[in-house]
Design a protein around this motif. Sequence first.
Motif, PDB file in Angstrom:
ATOM      1  N   GLN A 168       1.019  -1.070   0.046  1.00  0.00           N
ATOM      2  CA  GLN A 168      -0.088  -0.001  -0.038  1.00  0.00           C
ATOM      3  C   GLN A 168       0.951   1.343  -0.065  1.00  0.00           C
ATOM      4  OE1 GLN A 168      -3.829   0.095   2.348  1.00  0.00           O
ATOM      5  NE2 GLN A 168      -3.411  -2.120   2.777  1.00  0.00           N
ATOM      6  N   LEU A 169       1.867   1.263   0.729  1.00  0.00           N
ATOM      7  CA  LEU A 169       2.815   2.398   0.618  1.00  0.00           C
ATOM      8  C   LEU A 169       3.229   2.560  -0.682  1.00  0.00           C
ATOM      9  CD1 LEU A 169       5.496   1.821   3.631  1.00  0.00           C
ATOM     10  CD2 LEU A 169       3.668   3.521   3.426  1.00  0.00           C
ATOM     11  N   LYS A 170       3.642   1.567  -1.454  1.00  0.00           N
ATOM     12  CA  LYS A 170       4.281   1.502  -2.770  1.00  0.00           C
ATOM     13  C   LYS A 170       3.064   2.091  -3.800  1.00  0.00           C
ATOM     14  CE  LYS A 170       6.017  -1.226  -6.626  1.00  0.00           C
ATOM     15  NZ  LYS A 170       6.474  -2.574  -6.846  1.00  0.00           N
ATOM     16  N   ARG A 179       4.123  10.950   0.094  1.00  0.00           N
ATOM     17  CA  ARG A 179       5.729  10.886   0.425  1.00  0.00           C
ATOM     18  C   ARG A 179       5.885  10.774   1.898  1.00  0.00           C
ATOM     19  NH1 ARG A 179       5.930   9.709  -3.854  1.00  0.00           N
ATOM     20  NH2 ARG A 179       6.812  10.753  -5.623  1.00  0.00           N
ATOM     21  N   ARG A 180       4.867  10.927   2.811  1.00  0.00           N
ATOM     22  CA  ARG A 180       5.186  11.076   4.175  1.00  0.00           C
ATOM     23  C   ARG A 180       4.093  10.238   4.793  1.00  0.00           C
ATOM     24  NH1 ARG A 180       6.137  17.415   5.651  1.00  0.00           N
ATOM     25  NH2 ARG A 180       7.682  17.858   4.074  1.00  0.00           N
ATOM     26  N   GLY A 212       9.281   8.889   3.039  1.00  0.00           N
ATOM     27  CA  GLY A 212       9.546   9.210   4.820  1.00  0.00           C
ATOM     28  C   GLY A 212       8.611   8.655   5.692  1.00  0.00           C
ATOM     29  N   LEU A 213       9.206   7.549   6.330  1.00  0.00           N
ATOM     30  CA  LEU A 213       8.425   6.894   7.422  1.00  0.00           C
ATOM     31  C   LEU A 213       8.741   7.509   8.748  1.00  0.00           C
ATOM     32  CD1 LEU A 213       8.763   3.278   6.222  1.00  0.00           C
ATOM     33  CD2 LEU A 213       7.255   5.026   5.454  1.00  0.00           C
ATOM     34  N   ARG A 214       7.807   7.625   9.556  1.00  0.00           N
ATOM     35  CA  ARG A 214       7.987   8.312  11.030  1.00  0.00           C
ATOM     36  C   ARG A 214       7.265   7.079  11.810  1.00  0.00           C
ATOM     37  NH1 ARG A 214       6.030  14.284  12.904  1.00  0.00           N
ATOM     38  NH2 ARG A 214       4.032  13.034  11.850  1.00  0.00           N
ATOM     39  N   ALA A 260       1.954  16.458   9.665  1.00  0.00           N
ATOM     40  CA  ALA A 260       3.123  17.117   8.700  1.00  0.00           C
ATOM     41  C   ALA A 260       2.567  16.695   7.427  1.00  0.00           C
ATOM     42  CB  ALA A 260       4.378  16.559   9.209  1.00  0.00           C
ATOM     43  N   PRO A 261       1.897  17.536   6.749  1.00  0.00           N
ATOM     44  CA  PRO A 261       1.105  16.969   5.417  1.00  0.00           C
ATOM     45  C   PRO A 261       2.325  17.241   4.133  1.00  0.00           C
ATOM     46  CG  PRO A 261       0.345  19.243   6.065  1.00  0.00           C
ATOM     47  CD  PRO A 261       1.087  18.699   7.087  1.00  0.00           C
ATOM     48  N   ASP A 262       1.789  16.266   3.120  1.00  0.00           N
ATOM     49  CA  ASP A 262       2.904  16.275   1.878  1.00  0.00           C
ATOM     50  C   ASP A 262       2.819  17.779   1.316  1.00  0.00           C
ATOM     51  OD1 ASP A 262       4.013  13.771   1.951  1.00  0.00           O
ATOM     52  OD2 ASP A 262       2.150  12.899   0.920  1.00  0.00           O
TER      53      ASP A 262
END
Length: 287
Positions: A168-170, A179-180, A212-214, A260-262
Motif C-alpha cells: 500500500q505504501l508503494k 511521500r510522508r 519518509g516513514l515516521r 506534517a502534510p505532503d
Amino acid sequence: MSVLDQASGLRRQALHDYPPSFAFFGADHCGQSTVAGELAAALALQRQRPLLIEHRNGQQLARRLGLPAAGTLGSVAVSLGDLNELMVSNRHGLTLVNLAASVDERTRLSPRIWRRLINEFASVEQDAALLLLDTPSLSEDPGPCCIADNLVLVLTPSSDSLMGGYAQLKRLAQDYARRRFNVLVNRAANFDEAQAIFSRLQRVAGDYLPVGLRWVGFVPDDNTIRKSQTLRRPVVEAFPDSEAAHAYLQLAQMLPQWHAPDDDTPRGSYLEHLLMTSKALADLTGH
C-alpha cells in the motif's frame, strides 16, 4: 474592493479554518478501525473534539463504540436526507459521520444534494479539532487516502501485515505521489517487537520507495480490547487502567503533533475535496 474580491479573500481565509485530517489504513485484519475508533474515543475523553469519519461498510465503528447505526453517504441518494442522518455522537463529545459509499455512488449524487451536504459538513468540521478517517481498501476506493492531510499506516507483527502494508505504501507513493507516512504498530508483544517491525519496513521502503516513514508508537496486544469490543465500549472507557488504554491515551495526546502534510496548500472542506477527487478518479478509470 469589489464584492468578488471580498468573497475571494474570505474564501482564502476560510481555507485555513479546517482541522487536519488523519487517514488510518493498512492490510486486512491490521485493526485499523479499532485504532481509529479508540484514538477518537481517547481524544474525546481529553476534550479534543474529534470528528471520526467512517468510510468502510458494515457500521464497524458504531458497533465498536456502542453508538447507534447511522445512514451512509451511499444511502443519501435514495433517502434524499441530510447530514444528520449520517451522524451520531456520544456523551463525551465524539462525533461519528458515516461517509461509506463507493466512488460510483458518490459521483451519482446530484449537485443539489452535494451542495447541501458540503455546507452542512463544513459547519460540523470547523467545530472539530481534528478528523480521523477509517479508510476503505485502496483497491476499492483510494480517494480518502489521496486527500487526507496525514497518513497513518497500521501494522501488526504478522508477515502478511508487513507485506500488505508495504504494497500500500508503494501504491500511494507511485500512483498518488504520497511521500510522508506515520507508522503505528498494533498488537505488539512489547516495545522491542514493535520497533523491530518498523525497522524492517523502513529498510525495505528505504531501498525502493521515495518515502519518509515516521515511527509514532505502538499498541500492546491486550485481551481487554477484545473484552471491550464484546461490551461495545471503547477500551479507554471500559478498562481505563489496562495497558491498551494507557497506550491509546498517550498516543491521542501526541496525535496532533503528527500533523506534517505532503502539501501545505490550504484546502476547503474535507467533503468538498472528496467530491472533487471522486470525479477525478472516475474520469481516470473511465467510470
